[in-house]
Design a protein around this motif. Structure first.
Motif, PDB file in Angstrom:
ATOM      1  N   VAL A 180       0.841  -1.199   0.000  1.00  0.00           N
ATOM      2  CA  VAL A 180       0.000   0.000   0.000  1.00  0.00           C
ATOM      3  C   VAL A 180       0.879   1.254   0.000  1.00  0.00           C
ATOM      4  O   VAL A 180       0.619   2.205  -0.746  1.00  0.00           O
ATOM      5  N   ARG A 181       1.918   1.264   0.824  1.00  0.00           N
ATOM      6  CA  ARG A 181       2.814   2.419   0.847  1.00  0.00           C
ATOM      7  C   ARG A 181       3.481   2.624  -0.508  1.00  0.00           C
ATOM      8  O   ARG A 181       3.657   3.763  -0.969  1.00  0.00           O
ATOM      9  N   GLN A 182       3.843   1.531  -1.166  1.00  0.00           N
ATOM     10  CA  GLN A 182       4.550   1.631  -2.441  1.00  0.00           C
ATOM     11  C   GLN A 182       3.646   2.087  -3.574  1.00  0.00           C
ATOM     12  O   GLN A 182       4.062   2.847  -4.448  1.00  0.00           O
ATOM     13  N   VAL A 183       2.398   1.622  -3.585  1.00  0.00           N
ATOM     14  CA  VAL A 183       1.532   1.855  -4.741  1.00  0.00           C
ATOM     15  C   VAL A 183       0.625   3.065  -4.589  1.00  0.00           C
ATOM     16  O   VAL A 183       0.078   3.555  -5.588  1.00  0.00           O
ATOM     17  N   THR A 184       0.473   3.585  -3.381  1.00  0.00           N
ATOM     18  CA  THR A 184      -0.442   4.703  -3.168  1.00  0.00           C
ATOM     19  C   THR A 184      -0.142   5.907  -4.065  1.00  0.00           C
ATOM     20  O   THR A 184      -1.074   6.476  -4.658  1.00  0.00           O
ATOM     21  N   PRO A 185       1.110   6.351  -4.216  1.00  0.00           N
ATOM     22  CA  PRO A 185       1.351   7.504  -5.098  1.00  0.00           C
ATOM     23  C   PRO A 185       0.959   7.233  -6.553  1.00  0.00           C
ATOM     24  O   PRO A 185       0.476   8.134  -7.243  1.00  0.00           O
ATOM     25  N   LEU A 186       1.145   6.004  -7.010  1.00  0.00           N
ATOM     26  CA  LEU A 186       0.764   5.660  -8.377  1.00  0.00           C
ATOM     27  C   LEU A 186      -0.756   5.649  -8.509  1.00  0.00           C
ATOM     28  O   LEU A 186      -1.319   6.161  -9.490  1.00  0.00           O
ATOM     29  N   ALA A 187      -1.430   5.076  -7.520  1.00  0.00           N
ATOM     30  CA  ALA A 187      -2.893   5.010  -7.560  1.00  0.00           C
ATOM     31  C   ALA A 187      -3.520   6.398  -7.502  1.00  0.00           C
ATOM     32  O   ALA A 187      -4.670   6.572  -7.922  1.00  0.00           O
ATOM     33  N   ALA A 188      -2.791   7.382  -6.989  1.00  0.00           N
ATOM     34  CA  ALA A 188      -3.320   8.747  -6.902  1.00  0.00           C
ATOM     35  C   ALA A 188      -3.406   9.426  -8.267  1.00  0.00           C
ATOM     36  O   ALA A 188      -4.070  10.460  -8.395  1.00  0.00           O
ATOM     37  N   LEU A 189      -2.767   8.850  -9.279  1.00  0.00           N
ATOM     38  CA  LEU A 189      -2.803   9.419 -10.630  1.00  0.00           C
ATOM     39  C   LEU A 189      -4.062   8.915 -11.336  1.00  0.00           C
ATOM     40  O   LEU A 189      -4.213   7.714 -11.551  1.00  0.00           O
ATOM     41  N   PRO A 190      -4.967   9.799 -11.715  1.00  0.00           N
ATOM     42  CA  PRO A 190      -6.280   9.351 -12.210  1.00  0.00           C
ATOM     43  C   PRO A 190      -6.244   8.618 -13.537  1.00  0.00           C
ATOM     44  O   PRO A 190      -7.214   7.932 -13.871  1.00  0.00           O
ATOM     45  N   HIS A 191      -5.149   8.742 -14.299  1.00  0.00           N
ATOM     46  CA  HIS A 191      -5.087   8.054 -15.596  1.00  0.00           C
ATOM     47  C   HIS A 191      -4.489   6.656 -15.474  1.00  0.00           C
ATOM     48  O   HIS A 191      -4.312   5.970 -16.489  1.00  0.00           O
ATOM     49  N   VAL A 192      -4.212   6.201 -14.255  1.00  0.00           N
ATOM     50  CA  VAL A 192      -3.615   4.884 -14.029  1.00  0.00           C
ATOM     51  C   VAL A 192      -4.668   3.936 -13.445  1.00  0.00           C
ATOM     52  O   VAL A 192      -5.303   4.244 -12.438  1.00  0.00           O
ATOM     53  N   SER A 193      -4.843   2.791 -14.088  1.00  0.00           N
ATOM     54  CA  SER A 193      -5.706   1.723 -13.592  1.00  0.00           C
ATOM     55  C   SER A 193      -4.845   0.529 -13.203  1.00  0.00           C
ATOM     56  O   SER A 193      -3.622   0.534 -13.421  1.00  0.00           O
ATOM     57  N   CYS A 194      -5.457  -0.489 -12.640  1.00  0.00           N
ATOM     58  CA  CYS A 194      -4.708  -1.645 -12.133  1.00  0.00           C
ATOM     59  C   CYS A 194      -5.432  -2.933 -12.491  1.00  0.00           C
ATOM     60  O   CYS A 194      -6.644  -3.038 -12.324  1.00  0.00           O
ATOM     61  N   LYS A 195      -4.668  -3.903 -12.957  1.00  0.00           N
ATOM     62  CA  LYS A 195      -5.232  -5.214 -13.254  1.00  0.00           C
ATOM     63  C   LYS A 195      -5.180  -6.114 -12.027  1.00  0.00           C
ATOM     64  O   LYS A 195      -4.124  -6.282 -11.406  1.00  0.00           O
ATOM     65  N   PRO A 226     -13.552   0.892  -7.780  1.00  0.00           N
ATOM     66  CA  PRO A 226     -14.065  -0.062  -8.762  1.00  0.00           C
ATOM     67  C   PRO A 226     -13.984   0.420 -10.202  1.00  0.00           C
ATOM     68  O   PRO A 226     -14.046  -0.406 -11.120  1.00  0.00           O
ATOM     69  N   ASP A 227     -13.838   1.744 -10.421  1.00  0.00           N
ATOM     70  CA  ASP A 227     -13.813   2.253 -11.791  1.00  0.00           C
ATOM     71  C   ASP A 227     -12.418   2.238 -12.407  1.00  0.00           C
ATOM     72  O   ASP A 227     -12.254   2.625 -13.562  1.00  0.00           O
ATOM     73  N   ARG A 228     -11.404   1.773 -11.651  1.00  0.00           N
ATOM     74  CA  ARG A 228     -10.052   1.693 -12.209  1.00  0.00           C
ATOM     75  C   ARG A 228      -9.405   0.334 -11.935  1.00  0.00           C
ATOM     76  O   ARG A 228      -8.185   0.230 -11.852  1.00  0.00           O
ATOM     77  N   LEU A 229     -10.214  -0.690 -11.822  1.00  0.00           N
ATOM     78  CA  LEU A 229      -9.716  -2.049 -11.629  1.00  0.00           C
ATOM     79  C   LEU A 229     -10.259  -2.944 -12.735  1.00  0.00           C
ATOM     80  O   LEU A 229     -11.411  -2.791 -13.160  1.00  0.00           O
ATOM     81  N   LEU A 230      -9.427  -3.905 -13.181  1.00  0.00           N
ATOM     82  CA  LEU A 230      -9.797  -4.796 -14.276  1.00  0.00           C
ATOM     83  C   LEU A 230      -9.450  -6.232 -13.898  1.00  0.00           C
ATOM     84  O   LEU A 230      -8.310  -6.506 -13.493  1.00  0.00           O
ATOM     85  N   PHE A 231     -10.399  -7.143 -14.055  1.00  0.00           N
ATOM     86  CA  PHE A 231     -10.085  -8.553 -13.866  1.00  0.00           C
ATOM     87  C   PHE A 231      -9.228  -9.050 -15.027  1.00  0.00           C
ATOM     88  O   PHE A 231      -9.528  -8.805 -16.200  1.00  0.00           O
ATOM     89  N   GLY A 232      -8.153  -9.771 -14.678  1.00  0.00           N
ATOM     90  CA  GLY A 232      -7.338 -10.432 -15.691  1.00  0.00           C
ATOM     91  C   GLY A 232      -6.875 -11.780 -15.169  1.00  0.00           C
ATOM     92  O   GLY A 232      -6.472 -11.903 -14.010  1.00  0.00           O
ATOM     93  N   SER A 233      -6.913 -12.788 -16.010  1.00  0.00           N
ATOM     94  CA  SER A 233      -6.539 -14.136 -15.562  1.00  0.00           C
ATOM     95  C   SER A 233      -5.037 -14.368 -15.579  1.00  0.00           C
ATOM     96  O   SER A 233      -4.522 -15.183 -14.818  1.00  0.00           O
ATOM     97  N   ASP A 234      -4.325 -13.698 -16.477  1.00  0.00           N
ATOM     98  CA  ASP A 234      -2.913 -13.978 -16.772  1.00  0.00           C
ATOM     99  C   ASP A 234      -2.737 -15.418 -17.252  1.00  0.00           C
ATOM    100  O   ASP A 234      -1.707 -16.043 -17.017  1.00  0.00           O
ATOM    101  N   TRP A 235      -3.742 -15.941 -17.936  1.00  0.00           N
ATOM    102  CA  TRP A 235      -3.623 -17.273 -18.549  1.00  0.00           C
ATOM    103  C   TRP A 235      -2.668 -17.198 -19.737  1.00  0.00           C
ATOM    104  O   TRP A 235      -2.694 -16.206 -20.470  1.00  0.00           O
ATOM    105  N   PRO A 236      -1.811 -18.178 -19.949  1.00  0.00           N
ATOM    106  CA  PRO A 236      -1.651 -19.438 -19.214  1.00  0.00           C
ATOM    107  C   PRO A 236      -0.655 -19.387 -18.062  1.00  0.00           C
ATOM    108  O   PRO A 236      -0.411 -20.407 -17.421  1.00  0.00           O
ATOM    109  N   VAL A 237      -0.060 -18.205 -17.790  1.00  0.00           N
ATOM    110  CA  VAL A 237       0.901 -18.126 -16.685  1.00  0.00           C
ATOM    111  C   VAL A 237       0.240 -18.537 -15.376  1.00  0.00           C
ATOM    112  O   VAL A 237       0.874 -19.144 -14.507  1.00  0.00           O
ATOM    113  N   CYS A 238      -1.061 -18.270 -15.232  1.00  0.00           N
ATOM    114  CA  CYS A 238      -1.778 -18.634 -14.006  1.00  0.00           C
ATOM    115  C   CYS A 238      -1.756 -20.128 -13.743  1.00  0.00           C
ATOM    116  O   CYS A 238      -1.981 -20.573 -12.601  1.00  0.00           O
TER     117      CYS A 238
END
Length: 283
Positions: A180-195, A226-238
């Motif tokens: 959380v400490r590491q990613v919070t500054p990145l998450a504060a940027l509105p054009h950045v989403s997370c898988k 919820p508006d900046r998160l995306l489900f991804g399987s990472d198949w076949p690495v998963c």
């Protein structure tokens, strides 16, 4: 009704020399993975299609992925590779300018000997500016110890959508609070989403199960919303962890208390907005 999309998967025809990141410890991945293998997994979960992401840093692979996308309708978008710092960038972009399913690019920054240095190269900065002017999304593949530099990188490149792959590959053993400490500054940027992808195959201490991993999902929901998160399987690495369904079920559990609209956004609406809209900005 928004599309339901797996926002992160790969295909390859396996050749050891071309996929050096697939080590001896990954025998499950040392084979071909192609659309007929994934298609039933998507259908079983009511997913309309997927975002196909590069796995080899070669322009030839990008062209092959685009050919697959023309032949298989469930490939909704392609995130390819291009040499951002190369002199041929403009020519490469011109070559694929008519490929509607090419929606973004990615570089395997995590595999660079000096990933932070790579992100700071003037040539990379110019390349990023060029692909964002052209309307492409950029997938950010970094590890937890590169997140500070990745935040500065993302802040410099805010003319289009950036998507953090695999939670930023957290150090699970260090715990969710450190991530959380590491990613919070990145998450504060509105054009950045997370898988919401890749977590199951990150190293974790003995006894670390789904309950501990769900803490990362909960934190991501707090940080990105919820508006900046995306489900991804990472198949076949998963498959290094287990079957496709494990990651799907973990995500379902993590978002179970959200509203129907919020769940729909994570399970496809956000991916559709970011990767499928005509302007490609996702903003």
């Amino acid at each position: 009704m928004p599309l339901r999309i797996d926002a992160h998967q790969h295909y390859w025809r396996y050749q050891p020399a071309e996929y050096g990141w697939i080590s001896d410890a990954m025998p499950q991945l040392r084979q071909d993975f192609l659309p007929p293998q994934l298609r039933p997994l998507l259908a079983e979960r009511g997913l309309d299609g997927a975002v196909l992401v590069q796995a080899r840093q070669h322009w030839q692979e990008t062209q092959w992925l685009l050919q697959l996308s023309r032949d298989h309708r469930e490939i909704l978008a392609v995130v390819g590779w291009v040499d951002l710092a190369g002199e041929a960038l403009a020519a490469s972009l011109e070559e694929v300018s008519g490929q509607a399913k090419l929606r973004g690019f990615r570089h395997q920054i995590q595999d660079e000997a000096d990933g932070a240095g790579w992100m700071q190269q003037p040539a990379v900065t110019r390349g990023m500016q060029q692909i964002q002017r052209a309307g492409y999304v950029y997938d950010l593949l970094v590890t937890h110890d590169q997140l500070a530099t990745a935040t500065a990188f993302a802040a410099r490149h805010d003319r289009g959508a950036l998507v953090l792959d695999h939670f930023g590959k957290p150090d699970i053993a260090a715990g969710v609070a450190q991530w959380v400490r590491q990613v919070t500054p990145l998450a504060a940027l509105p054009h950045v989403s997370c898988k919401l992808s890749g977590l199951l195959t990150e190293p974790r201490p003995a006894g670390c199960g789904d309950a501990e991993l769900l803490a990362f999902y909960d934190a991501a929901l707090q940080l990105f919303g919820p508006d900046r998160l995306l489900f991804g399987s990472d198949w076949p690495v998963c498959l290094l962890d287990g079957p496709y369904q494990h990651g799907w079920q973990l995500c379902q559990q993590a978002i179970a208390t959200l509203s129907a609209d919020e769940q729909a956004a994570i399970l496809g609406g956000n991916a559709s907005r970011i990767y499928l809209e005509p302007d490609g900005t996702g903003l």
